[in-house]
Design an enzyme around this catalytic site. Sequence first.
Site, mmCIF file in Angstrom:
data_model
loop_
_atom_site.group_PDB
_atom_site.id
_atom_site.type_symbol
_atom_site.label_atom_id
_atom_site.label_comp_id
_atom_site.label_asym_id
_atom_site.label_seq_id
_atom_site.Cartn_x
_atom_site.Cartn_y
_atom_site.Cartn_z
ATOM 1 C CE LYS A 1 -3.694 1.990 2.883
ATOM 2 N NZ LYS A 1 -4.511 1.739 4.090
ATOM 3 C CB SER B 1 -7.442 3.688 2.708
ATOM 4 O OG SER B 1 -6.781 3.051 3.788
ATOM 5 C CB SER C 1 -8.310 0.625 5.441
ATOM 6 O OG SER C 1 -8.980 1.844 5.570
#
Length: 440
Positions: free
Chosen positions: A39, A114, A138
Amino acid sequence: RFEEALQEARQVDKLLSEGPGDDCLEEKFPLLGVPITVKEAFSLYGMPNTSGLVNRRNVIATSDATVVSRLKQAGAIPLGVTNCSELCMWYESSNRVYGRTNNPYDLQRIVGGSSGGEGSVLAAACSVVGVGSDIGGSIRMPAFFNGVFGHKPTTGVVPNDGQFPNAHGVRTSYLCTGPMCRYAEDLEPVLRVMAGPGVSKLKLNEKVSLEKIKFHCMDHDGGSIFVSPVDKEILQAQKKVVQHLESDLGVRVQHVAIHKMKYSFQIWSAMMSSKDSEGQEAQRFTDLLGDHGKPVWPLWELMKWLVGMSSHTLPAIALGLTEKLVNLNLSGKAKLVSMGKSLQEEMEALLGPDGVLLYPSHPTIAPKHHSPICMPFNFAYTAIFNVLGLPVTQCPLGLGSEGLPLGIQLVAASYNDHLTLAVARYLEKAFGGWVLPGEV
């Protein structure tokens, strides 16, 4: 970083051809040669680390986040970094630095957030293992929308160092870093590496007897006015899991109705904005948007957005506008924080040393782009477990009638991650796990 990855892969080949025996290598490098993605909110040396914030578009990481360093030391080879929502605080992964990430099962659908880029590249078979983080779902929402596995560990086991934004104050107790994988069996070895010495707090060496697990099931949150009703297809998938567990394992799945879950969004919101034990205020989102500069004025940014001149996304601006509202009713907020602590005690008592709760991952299957702004609080189905500190594994359950992934959350009491991971491996065999997009 494909060129660097290929070079590192050649070094692995060389090590294998001339190195010591396989057993020795496996012990020293448990993830030797395994391609991973990270990420973009995490520092990966030499790679961008913007978290979707235009102010940071020129930021290049000069070191590795702790978990990234541990994965590298275990032999993993990072392929690159993946997209997230602006400052990791929204469940559609779209920003003004990289644009929008699409769902590989339907390009008109969101990937979640996210850690949405991770969910997408894993589902599309670009990578097998991903690094995600989760403060309101997330890891689990992208895993659900993209039909892969994701694990939010028990709070405080895996270090969060080296990501932006990192948690401060009370939020350090809610942010979790964890693995996202195409295959259930990969979650545990990756979690072991990520946790490092902290893995001793978990019971990953304990053998799990599925027949002895006390299964509980809750179909919905009790009817919160802030979130959508749970889709019939999601309820039907959960029902099939219950039926399979009862017929195959001979267990009885206990249906429960936990009243306080109806207030999941309000509890999460109140606890996220509360002071820590030392009286430190939670960091304001408008300060983060400014990134060490002047705090952003959300109302001014909204006016700029309306004429296409803001460098921020609408969800980020909306969050900046609403964060002040939480502190308007301080007595109501205190009651919600107290309710959250009471719910935590209730859940720990219900689950105990051998319990697993089956709970919907989200009220709907992967929504179409932009639609989350109409139902902004649907993430409450995942978020509640962050403030409760419980370990949760997101498990895919095949595809629904529209060819989109279905799934379920598996929840256990603190430090009982081994139970949810074991049930995820079992359900993967029963329901097929990850399905290659376009295969059906």
